[in-house]
Design a protein around this motif. Structure first.
Motif, PDB file in Angstrom:
ATOM      1  N   SER A   1       0.805  -1.221   0.000  1.00  0.00           N
ATOM      2  CA  SER A   1       0.000   0.000   0.000  1.00  0.00           C
ATOM      3  C   SER A   1       0.841   1.276   0.000  1.00  0.00           C
ATOM      4  O   SER A   1       0.374   2.323  -0.448  1.00  0.00           O
ATOM      5  N   LYS A   2       2.087   1.178   0.486  1.00  0.00           N
ATOM      6  CA  LYS A   2       2.916   2.384   0.550  1.00  0.00           C
ATOM      7  C   LYS A   2       4.358   2.133   0.126  1.00  0.00           C
ATOM      8  O   LYS A   2       5.223   2.971   0.382  1.00  0.00           O
ATOM      9  N   SER A   3       4.629   1.013  -0.522  1.00  0.00           N
ATOM     10  CA  SER A   3       6.023   0.718  -0.854  1.00  0.00           C
ATOM     11  C   SER A   3       6.135  -0.237  -2.038  1.00  0.00           C
ATOM     12  O   SER A   3       5.169  -0.909  -2.416  1.00  0.00           O
ATOM     13  N   ILE A   4       7.334  -0.285  -2.614  1.00  0.00           N
ATOM     14  CA  ILE A   4       7.707  -1.281  -3.621  1.00  0.00           C
ATOM     15  C   ILE A   4       8.990  -1.946  -3.134  1.00  0.00           C
ATOM     16  O   ILE A   4       9.901  -1.277  -2.627  1.00  0.00           O
ATOM     17  N   THR A   5       9.062  -3.264  -3.327  1.00  0.00           N
ATOM     18  CA  THR A   5      10.227  -4.023  -2.888  1.00  0.00           C
ATOM     19  C   THR A   5      10.656  -4.988  -3.989  1.00  0.00           C
ATOM     20  O   THR A   5       9.814  -5.614  -4.627  1.00  0.00           O
ATOM     21  N   TRP A   6      11.964  -5.075  -4.206  1.00  0.00           N
ATOM     22  CA  TRP A   6      12.489  -6.087  -5.126  1.00  0.00           C
ATOM     23  C   TRP A   6      13.939  -6.397  -4.769  1.00  0.00           C
ATOM     24  O   TRP A   6      14.486  -5.816  -3.832  1.00  0.00           O
ATOM     25  N   LEU A   7      14.527  -7.329  -5.495  1.00  0.00           N
ATOM     26  CA  LEU A   7      15.893  -7.757  -5.197  1.00  0.00           C
ATOM     27  C   LEU A   7      16.898  -7.133  -6.159  1.00  0.00           C
ATOM     28  O   LEU A   7      16.620  -6.976  -7.349  1.00  0.00           O
ATOM     29  N   LEU A   8      18.057  -6.812  -5.625  1.00  0.00           N
ATOM     30  CA  LEU A   8      19.206  -6.376  -6.416  1.00  0.00           C
ATOM     31  C   LEU A   8      20.253  -7.470  -6.324  1.00  0.00           C
ATOM     32  O   LEU A   8      20.816  -7.702  -5.251  1.00  0.00           O
ATOM     33  N   LEU A   9      20.499  -8.171  -7.436  1.00  0.00           N
ATOM     34  CA  LEU A   9      21.507  -9.221  -7.433  1.00  0.00           C
ATOM     35  C   LEU A   9      22.900  -8.601  -7.520  1.00  0.00           C
ATOM     36  O   LEU A   9      23.048  -7.391  -7.714  1.00  0.00           O
ATOM     37  N   ASP A  10      23.924  -9.416  -7.367  1.00  0.00           N
ATOM     38  CA  ASP A  10      25.289  -8.891  -7.394  1.00  0.00           C
ATOM     39  C   ASP A  10      25.543  -8.152  -8.706  1.00  0.00           C
ATOM     40  O   ASP A  10      25.152  -8.598  -9.785  1.00  0.00           O
ATOM     41  N   GLY A  11      26.161  -6.999  -8.613  1.00  0.00           N
ATOM     42  CA  GLY A  11      26.431  -6.173  -9.785  1.00  0.00           C
ATOM     43  C   GLY A  11      26.170  -4.707  -9.512  1.00  0.00           C
ATOM     44  O   GLY A  11      26.147  -4.267  -8.357  1.00  0.00           O
ATOM     45  N   THR A  12      25.942  -3.952 -10.582  1.00  0.00           N
ATOM     46  CA  THR A  12      25.680  -2.519 -10.483  1.00  0.00           C
ATOM     47  C   THR A  12      24.230  -2.247 -10.860  1.00  0.00           C
ATOM     48  O   THR A  12      23.736  -2.775 -11.854  1.00  0.00           O
ATOM     49  N   HIS A  13      23.554  -1.417 -10.074  1.00  0.00           N
ATOM     50  CA  HIS A  13      22.146  -1.117 -10.285  1.00  0.00           C
ATOM     51  C   HIS A  13      21.929   0.392 -10.255  1.00  0.00           C
ATOM     52  O   HIS A  13      22.425   1.083  -9.352  1.00  0.00           O
ATOM     53  N   THR A  14      21.178   0.878 -11.241  1.00  0.00           N
ATOM     54  CA  THR A  14      20.799   2.281 -11.289  1.00  0.00           C
ATOM     55  C   THR A  14      19.287   2.359 -11.124  1.00  0.00           C
ATOM     56  O   THR A  14      18.540   1.788 -11.925  1.00  0.00           O
ATOM     57  N   ILE A  15      18.840   3.056 -10.080  1.00  0.00           N
ATOM     58  CA  ILE A  15      17.414   3.144  -9.757  1.00  0.00           C
ATOM     59  C   ILE A  15      16.973   4.599  -9.924  1.00  0.00           C
ATOM     60  O   ILE A  15      17.492   5.493  -9.251  1.00  0.00           O
ATOM     61  N   HIS A  16      16.022   4.843 -10.819  1.00  0.00           N
ATOM     62  CA  HIS A  16      15.513   6.204 -11.029  1.00  0.00           C
ATOM     63  C   HIS A  16      14.530   6.552  -9.903  1.00  0.00           C
ATOM     64  O   HIS A  16      13.626   5.781  -9.595  1.00  0.00           O
ATOM     65  N   ILE A  17      14.735   7.735  -9.331  1.00  0.00           N
ATOM     66  CA  ILE A  17      13.937   8.176  -8.190  1.00  0.00           C
ATOM     67  C   ILE A  17      13.112   9.403  -8.588  1.00  0.00           C
ATOM     68  O   ILE A  17      13.675  10.456  -8.905  1.00  0.00           O
ATOM     69  N   PRO A  18      11.785   9.304  -8.589  1.00  0.00           N
ATOM     70  CA  PRO A  18      10.946  10.453  -8.949  1.00  0.00           C
ATOM     71  C   PRO A  18      11.175  11.655  -8.030  1.00  0.00           C
ATOM     72  O   PRO A  18      11.493  11.489  -6.838  1.00  0.00           O
ATOM     73  N   LEU A  19      10.994  12.843  -8.582  1.00  0.00           N
ATOM     74  CA  LEU A  19      11.202  14.081  -7.828  1.00  0.00           C
ATOM     75  C   LEU A  19      10.335  14.129  -6.577  1.00  0.00           C
ATOM     76  O   LEU A  19      10.790  14.565  -5.515  1.00  0.00           O
ATOM     77  N   ALA A  20       9.082  13.669  -6.674  1.00  0.00           N
ATOM     78  CA  ALA A  20       8.169  13.732  -5.518  1.00  0.00           C
ATOM     79  C   ALA A  20       8.720  12.953  -4.333  1.00  0.00           C
ATOM     80  O   ALA A  20       8.559  13.366  -3.173  1.00  0.00           O
ATOM     81  N   LEU A  21       9.377  11.833  -4.594  1.00  0.00           N
ATOM     82  CA  LEU A  21       9.939  11.026  -3.503  1.00  0.00           C
ATOM     83  C   LEU A  21      11.155  11.704  -2.898  1.00  0.00           C
ATOM     84  O   LEU A  21      11.376  11.636  -1.679  1.00  0.00           O
TER      85      LEU A  21
END
Length: 299
Positions: free
Chosen positions: A206-226
């Motif tokens: 209801s208020k979150s998203i969750t997922w896994l980041l496996l070994d390596g490099t990850h780029t996560i886009h973050i909306p301005l509102a957050l």
């Protein structure tokens, strides 16, 4: 004088920022080489979830937990899915949600698949779907796996039989007050990488998203509102120890050792500059992020 001074401060700041980005890029390459990592993933689930017109092929899976998501958001997500699945008692949770928001079930796309061991779905509801040939019903009685895990297995079978290629699976599953089920869901996310291979699996609460980041490099886009609302985010290790570095967070990691009984990066948030978070890790991490600001204001 003040203008010149302000300009000087501005360019010095930009210079420091660019230098920091260059250092982090080199740092990640060194980190990857150290652990022989090749994975480089980009994530933008907020854009995908909150856009009115979806560009993805995705499935929606509703588990047997209560959820409280905005009507427009969930109805839009459900209606544009390539595959809609309700899991056991999640079928009744879906019907209850429709009724609560005065949505007639016969005017909303029905599930394509109902699956589970059927121990929490009433016989009347199950018979209704079976007798009217509304959707496919698959019983999965195996008690060695959770209904969530078995549902992903069935999603995989449907994709194989229909030659359907999915980009993502959005699993509607709120935190339910039971720690064992919360941990069980995380365990299923770990299994999902083998069940659905390259398909990204997100747990949407209801208020979150969750997922896994496996070994390596990850780029996560973050909306301005957050970023503006200083929404929370978290990095939680699954293997001990896990070493990780980051940029774009208020409290960044620098080849930090993460493990239970030591450092766990919960209740973190974003810096005030970066539009994305970059994470380098040598082991699997749980990434969880609050989305309450998006649910109230939109993307």
């Amino acid at each position: 004088m003040n203008r010149l001074y302000n300009a000087s401060v501005h360019f010095n700041y930009i210079g420091r920022l660019n230098s920091k980005k260059k250092w982090f890029s080199n740092h990640c390459r060194h980190f990857q080489k150290m652990y022989r990592q090749e994975r480089n993933e980009t994530w933008d689930p907020c854009q995908d979830l909150f856009s009115k017109c979806k560009n993805q092929n995705y499935a929606v899976v509703i588990l047997n937990t209560n959820f409280n998501l905005p009507v427009t958001f969930l109805k839009n997500l459900w209606s544009q899915a390539k595959l809609r699945v309700t899991v056991d008692g999640g079928t009744e949770k879906w019907l209850t949600w429709l009724k609560l928001h005065n949505l007639e079930s016969d005017k909303v796309s029905p599930p394509d698949l109902i699956t589970g061991d059927m121990d929490s779905l009433s016989k009347d509801v199950l018979d209704y779907f079976i007798n009217n040939n509304i959707c496919k019903v698959v019983r999965t009685p195996d008690q060695n796996e959770t209904d969530f895990t078995k549902a992903l297995m069935e999603v995989g079978k449907v994709c194989a039989s229909q030659d359907l290629e999915l980009d993502a699976v959005y699993v509607i599953a709120d935190t339910c007050g039971r720690l064992d089920q919360i941990l069980g869901n995380i365990n299923t996310l770990c299994k999902a990488t083998k069940i659905l291979k390259k398909v990204k699996v997100f747990q949407v609460a209801s208020k979150s998203i969750t997922w896994l980041l496996l070994d390596g490099t990850h780029t996560i886009h973050i909306p301005l509102a957050l970023r503006q609302s200083h929404e929370w985010c978290a990095l939680i290790p699954l293997k001990s120890p896990t070493y990780a570095s980051s940029s774009g967070l208020k409290w960044n990691l620098d080849q930090s050792k993460l493990e239970f009984g030591g450092l766990v990066s919960t209740s973190n948030t974003y810096d005030e500059v970066s539009s994305k978070v970059t994470i380098c890790t040598d082991n699997t991490l749980v990434w969880s992020m609050g989305i309450e600001a998006l649910l109230t204001t939109g993307y």
